[in-house]
Design an enzyme around this catalytic site. Structure first.
Site, short mmCIF file in Angstrom:
data_model
loop_
_atom_site.label_atom_id
_atom_site.label_comp_id
_atom_site.label_asym_id
_atom_site.label_seq_id
_atom_site.Cartn_x
_atom_site.Cartn_y
_atom_site.Cartn_z
N GLU A 1 -12.75 -0.37 -1.28
CA GLU A 1 -11.63 0.47 -1.66
C GLU A 1 -10.29 -0.11 -1.20
O GLU A 1 -10.10 -0.40 -0.01
CB GLU A 1 -11.83 1.89 -1.10
CG GLU A 1 -10.68 2.86 -1.39
CD GLU A 1 -10.41 3.05 -2.87
OE1 GLU A 1 -11.36 3.24 -3.63
OE2 GLU A 1 -9.24 2.98 -3.28
N THR B 1 -10.04 3.03 -9.35
CA THR B 1 -11.42 2.61 -9.08
C THR B 1 -12.26 2.63 -10.36
O THR B 1 -13.05 1.70 -10.61
CB THR B 1 -12.11 3.53 -8.05
OG1 THR B 1 -11.27 3.67 -6.92
CG2 THR B 1 -13.45 2.94 -7.61
N HIS C 1 -8.64 4.32 1.79
CA HIS C 1 -7.94 4.87 0.61
C HIS C 1 -6.65 5.50 1.08
O HIS C 1 -6.60 6.13 2.14
CB HIS C 1 -8.83 5.91 -0.07
CG HIS C 1 -8.33 6.36 -1.41
ND1 HIS C 1 -7.18 7.07 -1.59
CD2 HIS C 1 -8.86 6.16 -2.64
CE1 HIS C 1 -7.00 7.30 -2.88
NE2 HIS C 1 -8.00 6.76 -3.55
N ASP D 1 -11.29 -3.24 -5.20
CA ASP D 1 -11.17 -2.59 -6.52
C ASP D 1 -9.76 -2.69 -7.11
O ASP D 1 -9.60 -2.89 -8.31
CB ASP D 1 -11.68 -1.13 -6.49
CG ASP D 1 -10.91 -0.21 -5.54
OD1 ASP D 1 -10.09 -0.71 -4.74
OD2 ASP D 1 -11.16 1.01 -5.61
N HIS D 2 -8.74 -2.59 -6.24
CA HIS D 2 -7.34 -2.64 -6.71
C HIS D 2 -6.43 -2.67 -5.50
O HIS D 2 -6.92 -2.59 -4.37
CB HIS D 2 -7.02 -1.42 -7.60
CG HIS D 2 -7.41 -0.12 -6.97
ND1 HIS D 2 -6.76 0.43 -5.89
CD2 HIS D 2 -8.45 0.72 -7.23
CE1 HIS D 2 -7.34 1.54 -5.52
NE2 HIS D 2 -8.39 1.76 -6.31
#
Ligand code: GP9
Ligand code: MN
Length: 421
Positions: free
Chosen positions: A39, A81, A196, A255-256
């Site tokens: 994450e 995500t 996150h 993921d990003h």
């Protein structure tokens, strides 16, 4: 009406059909695949320090015995995500707006879980959040996952949660019992949660200090990134203890981004670099590891992206994907498509980086051309601009028109509806 599929198929076959023979073809045949979605983890923390301390010591060491792609870019948009999941499962681009997981969850796809399912793999997703978040339950069912271990599969208490839910260390620990009784070979995707936004962490879980800048977000990020690093380390221990490790390959992917350009000033201070459009795009690099127990691996510098994950995994599994239609290419192939496209039309090549009408040298960040030069079609970036647009539009046509419902992947034939007079 589906007829555009002919042209799109031709393009996809031309651009991505590459020789399948590499030393790694089939190296993971019949092994389990453990995929870990990291994450919000960005490459800038890897092999980096904060106040003189390594941020991610375990992940740094893991580079030494993994295939590690240091110029691997995320390609997600608003679907975050879920976009990263969509890209790796399908090797298609995410939607320019909204999340495909919501808007086109009922389409016909030719997704990774379905393809490997036909080869005898049991596929599952582990994620301690509500199953309907990002419409995952609907999408997973459609693309062929056998099982989704959502929040209901976990014991979540006040003590073992923070921020978005179950802490990652507890998530991995509690996941083991399900994994151990799973039929093999399996594909298991683990989606982590603790790192996150807004990067909350209980004091007792923090093992490095916060950074000191005007951005609370960046300050906290280092702590949760370190926590993630430790949770992965623990997971590897469990895998070894249970003997699953030897029979598996482990893939890890950010993921990003986690730090948006809202935190320019703090980022710029931390990196000791001016925050330009060039730096912004370079910060979209996320870690990507393929760890094959018993193999030394290699650090690979050529450009790569999430779009390439599906063909790469199929290659390692020794599954012939010559009938597949994808926009990515196997990362181990000698000859690959030479650009990585972003949803807004930006792109990188091994030599260039193009964003916001500016063409840079990708490695040095030197500005080569600006928009005015680009108009004269003399720019080094010019040849790619149109192709990137074409590719993104093809992907959109497939998704918005649900074009794969007309396509038979077994023999690459089309069943187009009769034309109306
Ligand atoms: C939610 C988790 C985080 O289930 O995957 O989602 P994000 O906000 O990163 O898309
Ligand atoms: Mn995410």
């Amino acid at each position: 009406d589906g007829n555009e599929l002919t042209e799109i198929e031709e393009y996809m076959k031309d651009e991505t059909s590459i020789q399948q023979e590499t030393e790694l073809y089939g190296i993971a045949k019949d092994k389990n695949v453990i995929f870990i979605s990291l994450e919000s983890l960005q490459t800038f923390v890897i092999n980096n320090t904060m106040n003189g301390e390594e941020v991610t010591p375990f992940l740094n060491d893991l580079i030494d015995d993994s295939y590690y792609f240091e110029n691997f870019y995320h390609q997600t948009e608003q679907g975050k995500t879920s976009d990263s999941e969509f890209i790796i499962e399908n090797s298609l681009y995410p939607s320019p707006r909204g999340a495909v997981y919501f808007t086109h969850a009922q389409n016909d796809y030719h997704s990774l879980p379905e393809i490997i399912g036909n080869e005898g793999y049991y596929s599952s997703v582990f994620h301690a959040n509500n199953k309907s978040f990002w419409n995952r339950d609907v999408m997973y069912d459609n693309i062929g996952y056998d099982r989704f271990f959502d929040v209901d599969a976990y014991e979540v208490t006040e003590e073992n949660s923070i921020g978005w839910g179950l802490k990652d260390k507890d998530f991995f620990r509690q996941s083991m019992k399900y994994m151990q009784s799973m039929e093999q070979p399996f594909y298991a995707k683990f989606i982590t949660l603790t790192n996150h936004y807004p990067f909350e962490l209980d004091e007792e879980d923090a093992t490095i200090e916060k950074y000191d800048s005007n951005s609370n977000t960046l300050n906290s990020y280092f702590q949760t990134a370190r926590y993630m690093d430790e949770s992965i380390e623990e997971f590897f221990v469990y895998l070894k203890e249970t003997g699953l490790y030897e029979d598996s390959i482990i893939v890890l992917m950010g993921d990003h981004y986690g730090i948006s350009d809202f935190h320019k000033k703090a980022m710029s201070t931390y990196l000791e670099e001016e925050y330009t459009d060039y730096l912004h795009l370079q910060l979209q690099r996320v870690p990507f590891y393929i760890h094959i127990p018993g193999q030394e691996g290699e650090t690979i510098s050529k450009i790569a992206g999430q779009i390439d994950v599906k063909p790469t995994l199929l290659h390692l599994l020794g599954i012939d994907d010559s009938n597949d239609l994808s926009f990515g290419t196997n990362l181990f192939a000698e000859e690959r498509k030479d650009f990585i496209a972003f949803r807004d039309g930006s792109f990188v090549t091994d030599e260039y980086l193009y964003t916001k009408d500016q063409c840079y040298n990708r490695e040095t960040g030197e500005l080569i051309d600006t928009a005015t030069d680009l108009d004269e079609e003399t720019s080094a970036c010019q040849p790619y601009i149109e192709q990137v647009q074409k590719e993104l539009s093809y992907s959109d046509q497939i998704i918005f028109g649900d074009l794969f419902r007309f396509y038979d992947f077994k023999d690459n034939t089309m069943n187009l509806p009769e034309e109306e007079e």
